[in-house]
Design an enzyme around this catalytic site. Structure first.
Site, PDB file in Angstrom:
ATOM      1  N   GLU A   1       2.712  -0.877   4.463  1.00 40.59           N
ATOM      2  CA  GLU A   1       2.411   0.503   4.046  1.00 40.59           C
ATOM      3  C   GLU A   1       3.705   1.244   3.734  1.00 40.59           C
ATOM      4  O   GLU A   1       4.662   1.195   4.512  1.00 40.59           O
ATOM      5  CB  GLU A   1       1.704   1.266   5.182  1.00 40.59           C
ATOM      6  CG  GLU A   1       0.275   0.849   5.433  1.00 40.59           C
ATOM      7  CD  GLU A   1      -0.743   1.542   4.517  1.00 40.59           C
ATOM      8  OE1 GLU A   1      -0.339   2.388   3.684  1.00 40.59           O
ATOM      9  OE2 GLU A   1      -1.943   1.211   4.648  1.00 40.59           O
TER      10      GLU A   1
ATOM     11  N   ASP B   1      -3.784   2.356  -4.914  1.00 42.00           N
ATOM     12  CA  ASP B   1      -2.430   2.271  -4.356  1.00 42.00           C
ATOM     13  C   ASP B   1      -1.841   0.866  -4.535  1.00 42.00           C
ATOM     14  O   ASP B   1      -2.609  -0.090  -4.649  1.00 42.00           O
ATOM     15  CB  ASP B   1      -2.427   2.690  -2.879  1.00 42.00           C
ATOM     16  CG  ASP B   1      -3.237   1.755  -1.965  1.00 42.00           C
ATOM     17  OD1 ASP B   1      -4.377   1.432  -2.307  1.00 42.00           O
ATOM     18  OD2 ASP B   1      -2.711   1.356  -0.908  1.00 42.00           O
TER      19      ASP B   1
ATOM     20  N   HIS C   1      -2.608  -3.110  -3.412  1.00 38.71           N
ATOM     21  CA  HIS C   1      -3.989  -2.962  -2.943  1.00 38.71           C
ATOM     22  C   HIS C   1      -4.953  -2.864  -4.135  1.00 38.71           C
ATOM     23  O   HIS C   1      -6.052  -3.411  -4.114  1.00 38.71           O
ATOM     24  CB  HIS C   1      -4.091  -1.720  -2.053  1.00 38.71           C
ATOM     25  CG  HIS C   1      -5.239  -1.755  -1.092  1.00 38.71           C
ATOM     26  ND1 HIS C   1      -5.542  -0.703  -0.259  1.00 38.71           N
ATOM     27  CD2 HIS C   1      -6.174  -2.708  -0.829  1.00 38.71           C
ATOM     28  CE1 HIS C   1      -6.611  -1.034   0.466  1.00 38.71           C
ATOM     29  NE2 HIS C   1      -7.004  -2.230   0.140  1.00 38.71           N
TER      30      HIS C   1
ATOM     31  N   HIS D   1       0.835  -1.206   0.000  1.00 38.69           N
ATOM     32  CA  HIS D   1       0.000   0.000   0.000  1.00 38.69           C
ATOM     33  C   HIS D   1       0.870   1.257   0.000  1.00 38.69           C
ATOM     34  O   HIS D   1       2.032   1.198   0.365  1.00 38.69           O
ATOM     35  CB  HIS D   1      -0.795   0.105   1.309  1.00 38.69           C
ATOM     36  CG  HIS D   1      -1.652  -1.060   1.638  1.00 38.69           C
ATOM     37  ND1 HIS D   1      -2.998  -1.070   1.384  1.00 38.69           N
ATOM     38  CD2 HIS D   1      -1.377  -2.237   2.245  1.00 38.69           C
ATOM     39  CE1 HIS D   1      -3.526  -2.212   1.822  1.00 38.69           C
ATOM     40  NE2 HIS D   1      -2.564  -2.942   2.342  1.00 38.69           N
TER      41      HIS D   1
HETATM   42 ZN   LIG Z   1      -4.115   0.557   0.537  1.00 33.60          ZN
END
Ligand SMILES: [Zn+2]
Length: 241
Positions: A92, A144, A134, A27
């Site tokens: 992330e 993303d 994602h 992400h």
């Molecule tokens: Zn995401």
């Protein structure tokens, strides 16, 4: 590799077993700053988290343990898996994203990501094609990590898949329309084989999946229209699966 603990309470209380972990989901944070992202990912009010967060200097934070289900994927689908939180590790990357000024990923950030992915792939025996963005697993809602994410570089390190077509040859097929229905069916079959889910038959849904595919494999033109270049890439990707 140095990993700094940064606890997030946003995970299921019940532990999961190691063999449930099948997928890595990448992400971007899509927020103004690193600080803001960390606050959001660790605040019980927002109910979002990930297992790791990597900042732009390549510093790695551990938010949730692997044996806990973190809340990063949402409504999603890949292969035969649905709602992937329980089957995945979420990573992330700090980046402002499309809303706040999307920037290139930093070298150090990607090299930390590669290290983490390598160790996760080994530890949980994750299939190459199951390292996803994602947008691959939730194409209707998410874009993303986006077209600036260096999927080819990761694939050079045996993380995720990439095609073996020559870019200058491929270029000739860009924007060449697909006229035959059987080509579209072939494309769908190939994407299914990679892992993409076609959960509904609406035209708008097809456009979104094509966009997600292009964002990852043909970032020079992301228009949601299936053309010959996309067809060739999809065929090449599935040759070795
Ligand atoms: Zn995401």
């Amino acid at each position: 590799m140095k990993i700094v603990s940064f606890y997030s309470p946003n995970f299921n209380r019940k532990k999961r077993s190691k063999n449930l972990i099948k997928i890595i989901v990448i992400h971007y944070t899509g927020m103004q700053s690193e600080r803001e992202s960390m606050i959001r990912l660790s605040n019980p009010k927002f109910k979002v988290s990930s297992h790791f967060l990597i900042n732009q200097n390549g510093k790695v934070f551990r938010l949730v343990q692997d044996n806990r289900i973190a809340w990063h994927a949402g409504k999603s689908c890949w292969e035969r898996y649905k709602n992937l939180n329980k089957n995945s590790i979420g990573i992330e990357l700090v980046n402002k994203g499309h809303r706040f000024g999307y920037t290139n990923y930093k070298k150090k950030q990607i090299s930390s990501l590669i290290k983490i992915c390598k160790s996760l792939i080994k530890k949980y025996k994750i299939k190459k094609k199951n390292v996803v963005g994602h947008s691959d697993i939730a194409p209707l809602r998410k874009i993303d990590p986006g077209e600036k994410f260096p999927w080819k570089k990761l694939a050079d390190d045996r993380i995720g898949i990439w095609h073996h077509c020559k870019p200058n040859l491929l270029r000739k097929y860009r924007n060449i329309k697909i006229l035959e229905k059987k080509d579209k069916i072939k494309f769908i079959k190939n994407l299914n084989k990679i892992g993409y889910c076609f959960s509904n038959k609406k035209k708008s849904f097809f456009i979104k999946i094509v966009e997600a595919f292009q964002r990852r494999y043909r970032k020079e033109l992301i228009n949601g229209l299936l053309d010959k270049e996309c067809l060739i890439i999809a065929q090449n990707l599935t040759n070795k699966l």
